[in-house]
Design a protein around this motif. Structure first.
Motif, mmCIF file in Angstrom:
data_model
loop_
_atom_site.group_PDB
_atom_site.id
_atom_site.type_symbol
_atom_site.label_atom_id
_atom_site.label_comp_id
_atom_site.label_asym_id
_atom_site.label_seq_id
_atom_site.Cartn_x
_atom_site.Cartn_y
_atom_site.Cartn_z
ATOM 1 N N ALA A 17 0.817 -1.217 0.000
ATOM 2 C CA ALA A 17 0.000 0.000 0.000
ATOM 3 C C ALA A 17 0.851 1.268 0.000
ATOM 4 N N GLU A 18 2.061 1.188 0.503
ATOM 5 C CA GLU A 18 2.908 2.381 0.550
ATOM 6 C C GLU A 18 3.622 2.673 -0.772
ATOM 7 N N GLU A 19 3.461 1.779 -1.760
ATOM 8 C CA GLU A 19 4.042 2.040 -3.091
ATOM 9 C C GLU A 19 3.259 3.152 -3.773
ATOM 10 N N THR A 20 3.889 3.778 -4.744
ATOM 11 C CA THR A 20 3.285 4.902 -5.446
ATOM 12 C C THR A 20 2.513 4.447 -6.691
ATOM 13 N N VAL A 21 1.701 5.353 -7.186
ATOM 14 C CA VAL A 21 0.916 5.104 -8.390
ATOM 15 C C VAL A 21 1.832 4.765 -9.567
ATOM 16 N N ASP A 22 2.918 5.504 -9.724
ATOM 17 C CA ASP A 22 3.796 5.215 -10.858
ATOM 18 C C ASP A 22 4.450 3.837 -10.726
ATOM 19 N N ARG A 23 4.775 3.431 -9.524
ATOM 20 C CA ARG A 23 5.356 2.088 -9.336
ATOM 21 C C ARG A 23 4.317 1.015 -9.648
ATOM 22 N N ALA A 25 1.911 1.231 -11.791
ATOM 23 C CA ALA A 25 1.811 1.180 -13.254
ATOM 24 C C ALA A 25 2.968 0.388 -13.851
ATOM 25 N N GLN A 26 4.167 0.564 -13.295
ATOM 26 C CA GLN A 26 5.330 -0.177 -13.786
ATOM 27 C C GLN A 26 5.166 -1.680 -13.552
ATOM 28 N N VAL A 27 4.678 -2.048 -12.368
ATOM 29 C CA VAL A 27 4.468 -3.469 -12.050
ATOM 30 C C VAL A 27 3.405 -4.070 -12.972
ATOM 31 N N MET A 28 2.334 -3.319 -13.215
ATOM 32 C CA MET A 28 1.299 -3.803 -14.137
ATOM 33 C C MET A 28 1.878 -4.037 -15.529
ATOM 34 N N ARG A 29 2.696 -3.108 -15.994
ATOM 35 C CA ARG A 29 3.315 -3.269 -17.313
ATOM 36 C C ARG A 29 4.259 -4.466 -17.332
ATOM 37 N N GLU A 30 5.092 -4.601 -16.317
ATOM 38 C CA GLU A 30 6.061 -5.699 -16.260
ATOM 39 C C GLU A 30 5.381 -7.065 -16.283
ATOM 40 N N HIS A 31 4.225 -7.166 -15.638
ATOM 41 C CA HIS A 31 3.540 -8.450 -15.511
ATOM 42 C C HIS A 31 2.332 -8.581 -16.436
ATOM 43 N N ASP A 32 2.096 -7.566 -17.244
ATOM 44 C CA ASP A 32 0.992 -7.559 -18.212
ATOM 45 C C ASP A 32 -0.343 -7.868 -17.534
ATOM 46 N N VAL A 33 -0.632 -7.120 -16.467
ATOM 47 C CA VAL A 33 -1.891 -7.265 -15.735
ATOM 48 C C VAL A 33 -2.565 -5.908 -15.617
ATOM 49 N N LEU A 54 -5.683 3.974 -11.549
ATOM 50 C CA LEU A 54 -4.482 4.791 -11.699
ATOM 51 C C LEU A 54 -4.742 5.987 -12.607
ATOM 52 N N VAL A 55 -5.468 5.745 -13.687
ATOM 53 C CA VAL A 55 -5.734 6.820 -14.641
ATOM 54 C C VAL A 55 -6.801 7.784 -14.130
ATOM 55 N N VAL A 56 -7.961 7.251 -13.747
ATOM 56 C CA VAL A 56 -9.101 8.101 -13.410
ATOM 57 C C VAL A 56 -8.978 8.744 -12.039
ATOM 58 N N ARG A 57 -8.586 7.959 -11.038
ATOM 59 C CA ARG A 57 -8.606 8.462 -9.671
ATOM 60 C C ARG A 57 -7.297 9.107 -9.249
ATOM 61 N N ALA A 58 -6.258 8.947 -10.056
ATOM 62 C CA ALA A 58 -4.975 9.565 -9.702
ATOM 63 C C ALA A 58 -4.571 10.586 -10.766
ATOM 64 N N ILE A 59 -4.180 10.122 -11.925
ATOM 65 C CA ILE A 59 -3.621 11.021 -12.934
ATOM 66 C C ILE A 59 -4.645 12.061 -13.397
ATOM 67 N N ALA A 60 -5.834 11.627 -13.800
ATOM 68 C CA ALA A 60 -6.852 12.567 -14.281
ATOM 69 C C ALA A 60 -7.336 13.498 -13.170
ATOM 70 N N ALA A 61 -7.193 13.075 -11.933
ATOM 71 C CA ALA A 61 -7.590 13.913 -10.793
ATOM 72 C C ALA A 61 -6.480 14.882 -10.391
ATOM 73 N N GLY A 62 -5.361 14.844 -11.121
ATOM 74 C CA GLY A 62 -4.280 15.787 -10.857
ATOM 75 C C GLY A 62 -3.333 15.388 -9.744
ATOM 76 N N LYS A 63 -3.406 14.148 -9.317
ATOM 77 C CA LYS A 63 -2.501 13.700 -8.245
ATOM 78 C C LYS A 63 -1.149 13.317 -8.849
ATOM 79 N N ALA A 64 -0.095 13.610 -8.141
ATOM 80 C CA ALA A 64 1.259 13.308 -8.617
ATOM 81 C C ALA A 64 1.510 11.808 -8.501
ATOM 82 N N PRO A 65 1.732 11.118 -9.625
ATOM 83 C CA PRO A 65 1.906 9.659 -9.575
ATOM 84 C C PRO A 65 3.134 9.200 -8.802
ATOM 85 N N ASP A 66 4.132 10.060 -8.697
ATOM 86 C CA ASP A 66 5.340 9.671 -7.972
ATOM 87 C C ASP A 66 5.247 9.966 -6.475
#
Length: 138
Positions: A17-23, A25-33, A54-66
């Motif tokens: 839970a303490e990982e960031t939104v950008d991390r 996204a990276q894990v999802m890409r690495e594991h194709d999930v 990640l897209v709707v509730r973080a990035i589109a809402a203006g939250k910093a993914p990192d």
């Protein structure tokens, strides 16, 4: 019909839970999930984060993914079923909550996850069609 143990995918990647939104996204890409179960510092399953979250509730809402953690993003507890749950129970749980994934847990331990793709691989066409109508109509 099958039970949850037969339907589930067992190669499940979890993320703290303490990982960031950008991390995430990276894990999802690495594991194709498209979703990751989220665990607390003590290892308890506390949610599921999806690519859409990640897209709707973080990035589109203006939250910093990192700087935005998954703990800041997840809401509620994941919909869960027991490994012996009949496929009709799995479909009912998913339909009632209008979710596309459920986790399979036994005594609090994550055993697997059931997604729409898993249902498509294992269920009869008419059962899958009924599920799709229920989840996507509302």
């Amino acid at each position: 019909m099958a039970d949850a143990r037969t339907l589930m995918s067992t190669d499940v990647q979890c993320i703290p839970a303490e990982e960031t939104v950008d991390r995430a996204a990276q894990v999802m890409r690495e594991h194709d999930v498209g979703a990751l179960p989220v665990k607390s510092a003590d290892g308890a399953l506390i949610g599921i984060v999806t690519d859409r979250d990640l897209v709707v509730r973080a990035i589109a809402a203006g939250k910093a993914p990192d700087r935005t953690t998954l703990a800041d993003l997840i809401e509620g507890t994941p919909v869960a079923v027991a490994p012996g749950a009949h496929s009709t129970e799995v479909l009912q749980a998913m339909g009632n909550a209008q979710v596309r994934r459920v986790v399979v847990v036994d005594d609090g331990d994550l055993l697997g996850i059931i997604s729409e793709a898993d249902l498509a691989r294992h269920l009869a066409d008419e059962d899958l069609a009924a599920f799709v109508r229920r989840v996507y109509q509302g």
